[in-house]
Design a protein around this motif. Structure first.
Motif, PDB file in Angstrom:
ATOM      1  N   ILE A 199       0.813  -1.221   0.000  1.00 36.57           N
ATOM      2  CA  ILE A 199       0.000   0.000   0.000  1.00 36.57           C
ATOM      3  C   ILE A 199       0.847   1.271   0.000  1.00 36.57           C
ATOM      4  CG2 ILE A 199      -1.640   1.342   1.380  1.00 36.57           C
ATOM      5  CD1 ILE A 199      -3.035  -1.253   2.080  1.00 36.57           C
ATOM      6  N   PRO A 200       1.905   1.385   0.833  1.00 38.88           N
ATOM      7  CA  PRO A 200       2.730   2.608   0.750  1.00 38.88           C
ATOM      8  C   PRO A 200       3.330   2.833  -0.628  1.00 38.88           C
ATOM      9  CG  PRO A 200       3.202   1.426   2.776  1.00 38.88           C
ATOM     10  CD  PRO A 200       2.340   0.526   1.951  1.00 38.88           C
ATOM     11  N   SER A 223       0.790   6.375  -7.142  1.00 40.13           N
ATOM     12  CA  SER A 223      -0.363   7.191  -7.549  1.00 40.13           C
ATOM     13  C   SER A 223      -0.112   8.671  -7.298  1.00 40.13           C
ATOM     14  CB  SER A 223      -1.616   6.729  -6.801  1.00 40.13           C
ATOM     15  OG  SER A 223      -1.496   6.973  -5.407  1.00 40.13           O
ATOM     16  N   GLY A 224       0.565   8.994  -6.193  1.00 40.32           N
ATOM     17  CA  GLY A 224       0.859  10.390  -5.901  1.00 40.32           C
ATOM     18  C   GLY A 224       1.783  11.021  -6.921  1.00 40.32           C
ATOM     19  N   SER A 225       2.698  10.223  -7.488  1.00 48.28           N
ATOM     20  CA  SER A 225       3.612  10.775  -8.493  1.00 48.28           C
ATOM     21  C   SER A 225       2.888  11.141  -9.783  1.00 48.28           C
ATOM     22  CB  SER A 225       4.727   9.770  -8.787  1.00 48.28           C
ATOM     23  OG  SER A 225       4.203   8.610  -9.424  1.00 48.28           O
ATOM     24  N   PHE A 226       1.722  10.534 -10.010  1.00 44.96           N
ATOM     25  CA  PHE A 226       0.922  10.855 -11.197  1.00 44.96           C
ATOM     26  C   PHE A 226      -0.230  11.805 -10.881  1.00 44.96           C
ATOM     27  CE2 PHE A 226       2.765   6.715 -12.416  1.00 44.96           C
ATOM     28  CZ  PHE A 226       3.351   7.082 -13.618  1.00 44.96           C
ATOM     29  N   SER A 227      -0.261  12.336  -9.674  1.00 47.29           N
ATOM     30  CA  SER A 227      -1.311  13.266  -9.273  1.00 47.29           C
ATOM     31  C   SER A 227      -0.790  14.696  -9.332  1.00 47.29           C
ATOM     32  CB  SER A 227      -1.804  12.943  -7.859  1.00 47.29           C
ATOM     33  OG  SER A 227      -2.297  11.620  -7.775  1.00 47.29           O
ATOM     34  N   GLY A 262      -5.097  14.888  -0.017  1.00 48.81           N
ATOM     35  CA  GLY A 262      -4.134  13.947   0.532  1.00 48.81           C
ATOM     36  C   GLY A 262      -3.837  12.826  -0.461  1.00 48.81           C
ATOM     37  N   TYR A 263      -3.202  11.770   0.023  1.00 50.65           N
ATOM     38  CA  TYR A 263      -2.807  10.663  -0.837  1.00 50.65           C
ATOM     39  C   TYR A 263      -3.940   9.657  -0.977  1.00 50.65           C
ATOM     40  CZ  TYR A 263       1.875  12.519  -0.047  1.00 50.65           C
ATOM     41  OH  TYR A 263       2.958  13.332   0.017  1.00 50.65           O
ATOM     42  N   SER A 264      -3.943   8.941  -2.097  1.00 53.96           N
ATOM     43  CA  SER A 264      -4.948   7.910  -2.346  1.00 53.96           C
ATOM     44  C   SER A 264      -4.323   6.804  -3.179  1.00 53.96           C
ATOM     45  CB  SER A 264      -6.166   8.486  -3.069  1.00 53.96           C
ATOM     46  OG  SER A 264      -5.807   8.932  -4.362  1.00 53.96           O
ATOM     47  N   LYS A 284       8.994  14.716  -5.212  1.00 55.90           N
ATOM     48  CA  LYS A 284       9.631  13.762  -4.299  1.00 55.90           C
ATOM     49  C   LYS A 284       9.158  12.341  -4.582  1.00 55.90           C
ATOM     50  CE  LYS A 284      10.074  17.118  -0.520  1.00 55.90           C
ATOM     51  NZ  LYS A 284       9.636  17.460   0.859  1.00 55.90           N
ATOM     52  N   LEU A 285       7.868  12.191  -4.830  1.00 58.59           N
ATOM     53  CA  LEU A 285       7.322  10.862  -5.124  1.00 58.59           C
ATOM     54  C   LEU A 285       7.845  10.348  -6.458  1.00 58.59           C
ATOM     55  CD1 LEU A 285       3.623  11.505  -4.028  1.00 58.59           C
ATOM     56  CD2 LEU A 285       5.505  10.611  -2.655  1.00 58.59           C
ATOM     57  N   ALA A 286       7.964  11.229  -7.434  1.00 62.37           N
ATOM     58  CA  ALA A 286       8.475  10.818  -8.741  1.00 62.37           C
ATOM     59  C   ALA A 286       9.929  10.371  -8.653  1.00 62.37           C
ATOM     60  CB  ALA A 286       8.321  11.964  -9.745  1.00 62.37           C
TER      61      ALA A 286
END
Length: 306
Positions: free
Chosen positions: A41-42, A48-52, A61-63, A273-275
């Motif tokens: 899940i993390p 998903s956050g890197s593509f948001s 928030g994150y999903s 950062k996520l990317a």
């Protein structure tokens, strides 16, 4: 003939498990599922956050699934000149060379220590093990690498210090102990020397151990940033991990150098950062499934055999 068939049918009867065994299996499956979910899940949140979009993450928030799908974070990271491709090439180079040479040196060391006819194998094993208890420390190692070996700002400083580790040597030695001595004796009878036995007999039978140690070394080299921070001053020799670390620490400065901040472009700091995390871990995730079966077998056999 009929009696034999009946006997075979009776042998196929399944063993009935008690309610305690069934309860244990259910609890074990629940625990394993929760642990697996805690690992997956993390990563899905990061992916998903890197593509948001930056605004969607700030508000909602994150999903698990991307919100307001966009590639802005990746475009931002990859638009900062040719630093990322160079860092990838440096990291791939030290990973391939370091893991390849490290596996050869580790397998040679483990092979020598596994030979019962090597008189001083226990003495050599003790000195190797002694290094796991006492280390010289940061300052002596720095002085040796810089003043004696002259490896400052040299790509070899990212490779040589991590080639051998006592854990990998003993892991390979313990795996070789599981191989029957009769194979070496038969090869010696056929006229094979020590190196030929090592190269033609032992290495082909040690694929699980080689895959395990190779994966350990490859992960260590791929995640290299500490020695790059200490010894490397040339930006063209930065590893991927150290470059991404610098980028995240100096986002606004790099944007100002590129002239993007002056035109009012919003800096996607969080999604960036996520990317960068996905760019750093993606190749490892692709490579690992191919060596997983060897990795598990080598780790179990190498860790159990004494």
């Amino acid at each position: 003939m009929k009696l034999n068939n009946k006997h075979a049918i009776n042998n196929t009867v399944h063993i009935k498990h008690s309610w305690k065994d069934k309860l244990f299996q259910i609890i074990a499956m629940i625990v394993i599922t929760l642990v697996a979910a805690g690992c997956v899940i993390p990563f899905l949140l990061i992916l998903s956050g890197s593509f948001s979009s930056e605004a969607a993450i700030a508000v909602n928030g994150y999903s698990i699934f991307p919100q307001d799908f966009t590639l802005d974070a990746y475009k931002t990271v990859l638009s900062l000149g040719n630093r990322i491709p160079k860092a990838y090439m440096v990291t791939i180079f030290i990973t391939v060379v370091g893991a390849g040479v490290g596996v050869i040196l580790t397998s040679m060391s483990g092979y020598v220590l596994s030979r019962s006819d090597f008189k001083y194998r226990n003495v050599a094993a003790f000195f190797i093990y002694f290094t796991t208890l006492f280390g010289a420390g940061l300052i002596p190692s720095y002085l040796v690498n810089v003043n004696i070996l002259h490896l400052n700002n040299n790509i070899l400083v990212l490779i040589i210090p991590s080639l051998l580790s006592p854990f990998n040597i003993f892991l390979f030695r313990n795996f070789l102990k599981s191989i029957p001595d009769a194979l070496m004796e038969s090869a010696r009878i056929d006229g094979a020397g020590d190196f030929k036995i090592y190269w033609k007999v032992m290495l082909p039978l040690s694929k699980p151990a080689i895959a395990t140690i190779g994966l350990f070394l490859a992960l260590a080299y791929w995640n290299e940033w500490y020695r790059c921070n200490l010894y490397i001053k040339n930006p063209d020799m930065y590893t991927l991990q150290y470059l991404l670390y610098n980028m995240l620490q100096n986002i606004e400065k790099m944007f100002s150098e590129q002239g993007l901040a002056a035109v009012g472009i919003q800096i996607p700091s969080e999604t960036m950062k996520l990317a960068t995390a996905i760019l750093a871990t993606g190749p490892v995730l692709v490579f690992y499934p191919f060596v997983q079966k060897y990795f598990t077998g080598g780790l179990i056999v190498g860790g159990v055999k004494g």
